[in-house]
Design a protein around this motif. Structure first.
Motif, PDB file in Angstrom:
ATOM      1  N   SER A  41       0.829  -1.205   0.000  1.00 16.50           N
ATOM      2  CA  SER A  41       0.000   0.000   0.000  1.00 16.50           C
ATOM      3  C   SER A  41       0.863   1.254   0.000  1.00 16.50           C
ATOM      4  CB  SER A  41      -0.915   0.013   1.229  1.00 16.50           C
ATOM      5  OG  SER A  41      -1.807  -1.076   1.208  1.00 16.50           O
ATOM      6  N   VAL A  42       1.948   1.219   0.754  1.00 12.92           N
ATOM      7  CA  VAL A  42       2.884   2.345   0.766  1.00 12.92           C
ATOM      8  C   VAL A  42       3.479   2.536  -0.619  1.00 12.92           C
ATOM      9  CG1 VAL A  42       5.088   3.184   1.667  1.00 12.92           C
ATOM     10  CG2 VAL A  42       3.434   2.131   3.220  1.00 12.92           C
ATOM     11  N   ALA A  43       3.865   1.431  -1.253  1.00 13.72           N
ATOM     12  CA  ALA A  43       4.439   1.505  -2.598  1.00 13.72           C
ATOM     13  C   ALA A  43       3.449   2.096  -3.588  1.00 13.72           C
ATOM     14  CB  ALA A  43       4.890   0.115  -3.048  1.00 13.72           C
ATOM     15  N   ARG A  44       2.179   1.707  -3.475  1.00 10.44           N
ATOM     16  CA  ARG A  44       1.157   2.247  -4.375  1.00 10.44           C
ATOM     17  C   ARG A  44       0.996   3.749  -4.183  1.00 10.44           C
ATOM     18  NH1 ARG A  44      -1.510  -2.672  -3.378  1.00 10.44           N
ATOM     19  NH2 ARG A  44      -2.739  -1.752  -1.684  1.00 10.44           N
ATOM     20  N   GLN A  45       1.027   4.193  -2.932  1.00 10.90           N
ATOM     21  CA  GLN A  45       0.907   5.622  -2.665  1.00 10.90           C
ATOM     22  C   GLN A  45       2.102   6.393  -3.233  1.00 10.90           C
ATOM     23  OE1 GLN A  45      -1.081   7.130   1.070  1.00 10.90           O
ATOM     24  NE2 GLN A  45      -0.313   5.175   1.817  1.00 10.90           N
ATOM     25  N   LEU A  46       3.262   5.777  -3.190  1.00 14.59           N
ATOM     26  CA  LEU A  46       4.445   6.410  -3.760  1.00 14.59           C
ATOM     27  C   LEU A  46       4.411   6.389  -5.283  1.00 14.59           C
ATOM     28  CD1 LEU A  46       7.219   4.981  -1.398  1.00 14.59           C
ATOM     29  CD2 LEU A  46       6.504   7.364  -1.552  1.00 14.59           C
ATOM     30  N   GLY A  47       3.636   5.477  -5.829  1.00 18.24           N
ATOM     31  CA  GLY A  47       3.537   5.385  -7.282  1.00 18.24           C
ATOM     32  C   GLY A  47       4.625   4.552  -7.913  1.00 18.24           C
ATOM     33  N   HIS A  48       5.169   3.589  -7.157  1.00 16.07           N
ATOM     34  CA  HIS A  48       6.225   2.734  -7.711  1.00 16.07           C
ATOM     35  C   HIS A  48       5.900   1.269  -7.459  1.00 16.07           C
ATOM     36  CE1 HIS A  48      10.219   1.566  -9.073  1.00 16.07           C
ATOM     37  NE2 HIS A  48      10.291   0.766  -8.024  1.00 16.07           N
ATOM     38  N   SER A  49       5.987   0.463  -8.512  1.00 16.56           N
ATOM     39  CA  SER A  49       5.799  -0.977  -8.398  1.00 16.56           C
ATOM     40  C   SER A  49       7.168  -1.648  -8.351  1.00 16.56           C
ATOM     41  CB  SER A  49       4.987  -1.504  -9.592  1.00 16.56           C
ATOM     42  OG  SER A  49       4.829  -2.908  -9.511  1.00 16.56           O
ATOM     43  N   PHE A  50       7.495  -2.262  -7.235  1.00 19.07           N
ATOM     44  CA  PHE A  50       8.818  -2.845  -7.048  1.00 19.07           C
ATOM     45  C   PHE A  50       8.983  -4.149  -7.819  1.00 19.07           C
ATOM     46  CE2 PHE A  50       8.997   0.111  -3.575  1.00 19.07           C
ATOM     47  CZ  PHE A  50      10.361   0.360  -3.399  1.00 19.07           C
ATOM     48  N   SER A  51      10.044  -4.222  -8.610  1.00 18.52           N
ATOM     49  CA  SER A  51      10.408  -5.483  -9.258  1.00 18.52           C
ATOM     50  C   SER A  51      10.975  -6.453  -8.230  1.00 18.52           C
ATOM     51  CB  SER A  51      11.437  -5.231 -10.363  1.00 18.52           C
ATOM     52  OG  SER A  51      10.919  -4.368 -11.351  1.00 18.52           O
ATOM     53  N   ASP A  52      11.648  -5.904  -7.224  1.00 20.32           N
ATOM     54  CA  ASP A  52      12.237  -6.712  -6.163  1.00 20.32           C
ATOM     55  C   ASP A  52      11.532  -6.382  -4.843  1.00 20.32           C
ATOM     56  OD1 ASP A  52      13.732  -8.064  -4.324  1.00 20.32           O
ATOM     57  OD2 ASP A  52      15.669  -7.191  -4.886  1.00 20.32           O
ATOM     58  N   PRO A  53      10.555  -7.177  -4.434  1.00 19.76           N
ATOM     59  CA  PRO A  53       9.805  -6.901  -3.202  1.00 19.76           C
ATOM     60  C   PRO A  53      10.687  -6.877  -1.956  1.00 19.76           C
ATOM     61  CG  PRO A  53       8.694  -8.563  -4.535  1.00 19.76           C
ATOM     62  CD  PRO A  53      10.057  -8.374  -5.124  1.00 19.76           C
ATOM     63  N   LEU A  54      11.841  -7.562  -2.004  1.00 15.39           N
ATOM     64  CA  LEU A  54      12.732  -7.578  -0.847  1.00 15.39           C
ATOM     65  C   LEU A  54      13.254  -6.178  -0.533  1.00 15.39           C
ATOM     66  CD1 LEU A  54      14.282  -9.075   1.338  1.00 15.39           C
ATOM     67  CD2 LEU A  54      16.092  -9.544  -0.347  1.00 15.39           C
ATOM     68  N   LEU A  55      13.467  -5.370  -1.557  1.00 15.56           N
ATOM     69  CA  LEU A  55      13.935  -4.003  -1.336  1.00 15.56           C
ATOM     70  C   LEU A  55      12.888  -3.192  -0.578  1.00 15.56           C
ATOM     71  CD1 LEU A  55      15.585  -3.188  -4.786  1.00 15.56           C
ATOM     72  CD2 LEU A  55      16.750  -3.273  -2.562  1.00 15.56           C
ATOM     73  N   LEU A  56      11.641  -3.360  -0.950  1.00 15.36           N
ATOM     74  CA  LEU A  56      10.551  -2.660  -0.265  1.00 15.36           C
ATOM     75  C   LEU A  56      10.466  -3.106   1.181  1.00 15.36           C
ATOM     76  CD1 LEU A  56       7.983  -0.915  -0.110  1.00 15.36           C
ATOM     77  CD2 LEU A  56       6.726  -2.851  -1.106  1.00 15.36           C
ATOM     78  N   ARG A  57      10.523  -4.408   1.409  1.00 14.32           N
ATOM     79  CA  ARG A  57      10.420  -4.941   2.771  1.00 14.32           C
ATOM     80  C   ARG A  57      11.587  -4.462   3.636  1.00 14.32           C
ATOM     81  NH1 ARG A  57       9.422  -9.613   1.346  1.00 14.32           N
ATOM     82  NH2 ARG A  57      11.395 -10.724   1.621  1.00 14.32           N
ATOM     83  N   THR A  58      12.792  -4.452   3.043  1.00 13.32           N
ATOM     84  CA  THR A  58      13.970  -4.007   3.793  1.00 13.32           C
ATOM     85  C   THR A  58      13.880  -2.527   4.139  1.00 13.32           C
ATOM     86  OG1 THR A  58      15.332  -5.672   2.669  1.00 13.32           O
ATOM     87  CG2 THR A  58      16.492  -3.869   3.764  1.00 13.32           C
ATOM     88  N   ALA A  59      13.367  -1.731   3.215  1.00 14.05           N
ATOM     89  CA  ALA A  59      13.248  -0.290   3.459  1.00 14.05           C
ATOM     90  C   ALA A  59      12.315   0.003   4.624  1.00 14.05           C
ATOM     91  CB  ALA A  59      12.744   0.410   2.203  1.00 14.05           C
ATOM     92  N   LEU A  60      11.393  -0.881   4.891  1.00 12.11           N
ATOM     93  CA  LEU A  60      10.422  -0.688   5.965  1.00 12.11           C
ATOM     94  C   LEU A  60      10.765  -1.500   7.211  1.00 12.11           C
ATOM     95  CD1 LEU A  60       7.187  -0.723   3.779  1.00 12.11           C
ATOM     96  CD2 LEU A  60       8.176   1.260   4.951  1.00 12.11           C
ATOM     97  N   THR A  61      12.019  -1.951   7.301  1.00  6.01           N
ATOM     98  CA  THR A  61      12.471  -2.741   8.442  1.00  6.01           C
ATOM     99  C   THR A  61      13.466  -1.941   9.280  1.00  6.01           C
ATOM    100  OG1 THR A  61      12.232  -4.805   7.182  1.00  6.01           O
ATOM    101  CG2 THR A  61      13.570  -4.891   9.174  1.00  6.01           C
ATOM    102  N   HIS A  62      13.086  -1.647  10.505  1.00  4.31           N
ATOM    103  CA  HIS A  62      13.958  -0.917  11.422  1.00  4.31           C
ATOM    104  C   HIS A  62      15.017  -1.862  11.996  1.00  4.31           C
ATOM    105  CE1 HIS A  62      14.901   1.196  15.319  1.00  4.31           C
ATOM    106  NE2 HIS A  62      14.957   2.207  14.473  1.00  4.31           N
TER     107      HIS A  62
END
Length: 222
Positions: free
Chosen positions: A5-26
Motif C-alpha cells: 500500500s505504501v508503494a502504491r501511494q508512492l507510485g512505484h511498483s517494485f520489481s524486487d519486493p525484498l527491497l521494499l520490505r527491507t526499506a520498511l524494516t527498522h
C-alpha cells in the motif's frame, strides 16, 4: 497499511519486493534492515531536490537554494510526508520499539522514507526515484516563496519583532529525553510584547527552537 500500500501511494511498483520490505524494516527488528538504504536515499533525495529547485528558481543564488533545500530535506519535512503516507503502520519494528511508540517516532519515520527512496533507486534507477520524489514534494515546492522562506523561522521572527521595536524572543530548553542517538528536545519560545509563549519539539535543540519560533510567528501574523 501494508508495504504494498505504501508503494502504491508512492507510485512505484517494485520489481524486487525484498527491497521494499527491507526499506520498511527498522534495525530493532533484525537484519537486513533499512540503515544502509536510508544512507543511500539521503543522497538521492538531496540530488533530486537540488535539481527541482535549480529548475524552478533559475535566478536564485547558491546560498538561497541551499537554504531552501535544507528546509525540504530535514527530518521535520520528511516526518510530515511519512505520516501522510501512513508509513508507520507498515514498519517492521522490534518488540521494544513497538512498545515505546517507535512507529510514531519522527526520526524512524523520516529514515524509513529516505530508505524507500534508496530502495526505489536500486530497483529502477535514479530517474524512477526522482519521479517519486518530485511527485511527493510537488505540494511543498508549489508553496515555496524564496523571498520569505530562504530565511529560517527564528530569523523571520526576530526581524518581525525588530521591525516593530519589540524585545527579541528568548528560547528556553524545557526537556531533553531519549538515548543519545535518538534524543527529543522540547523548547519554549517566550516573547514579552506581545505576551506569547509557544513550545516546539524536535530531534535537536535547534530544530525545536525553529518549530517554536514558527508557531510564534504564525500566531503573531494570524
Amino acid at each position: 497499511m501494508t508495504a504494498s500500500s505504501v508503494a502504491r501511494q508512492l507510485g512505484h511498483s517494485f520489481s524486487d519486493p525484498l527491497l521494499l520490505r527491507t526499506a520498511l524494516t527498522h534495525r530493532s527488528f533484525g537484519i537486513p534492515n533499512n540503515e544502509r538504504l536510508e544512507f543511500l536515499g539521503d543522497g538521492i533525495l538531496d540530488c533530486a531536490i537540488a535539481a527541482a529547485l535549480f529548475h524552478r528558481f533559475p535566478d536564485l543564488p547558491e546560498g538561497d537554494l541551499s537554504r531552501l533545500r535544507a528546509n525540504l530535506v530535514n527530518q521535520d519535512a520528511l516526518h510530515q510526508l511519512a505520516v501522510g503516507l501512513n508509513i508507520g503502520d507498515a514498519l517492521r519494528l522490534g518488540e521494544g520499539e513497538l512498545k515505546s511508540g517507535g512507529a510514531l517516532r519522527p526520526s524512524i519515520l523520516a529514515d524509513a522514507l529516505e530508505a524507500l527512496f534508496g530502495a526505489i533507486y536500486l530497483d529502477a534507477g535514479f530517474l524512477a526515484a526522482q519521479a517519486v520524489i518530485d511527485k511527493l514534494y510537488a505540494p511543498l515546492l508549489a508553496k515555496l516563496k524564496p523571498g520569505e522562506f530562504q530565511k529560517d523561522a527564528k530569523t523571520r521572527l526576530q526581524e518581525w519583532l525588530q521591525g516593530r521595536k519589540k524585545p527579541l524572543p528568548r528560547y528556553q530548553l524545557l526537556e531533553a529525553t531519549g538515548a543519545a542517538h535518538e534524543q527529543r528536545f522540547e523548547v519554549a519560545c517566550e516573547i514579552e510584547s506581545p505576551l506569547l509563549r509557544t513550545v516546539g519539539h524536535g530531534s535537536s535543540r535547534r530544530i525545536a527552537e525553529q518549530v517554536a519560533a514558527d508557531k510564534a510567528l504564525k500566531e503573531l501574523t494570524a
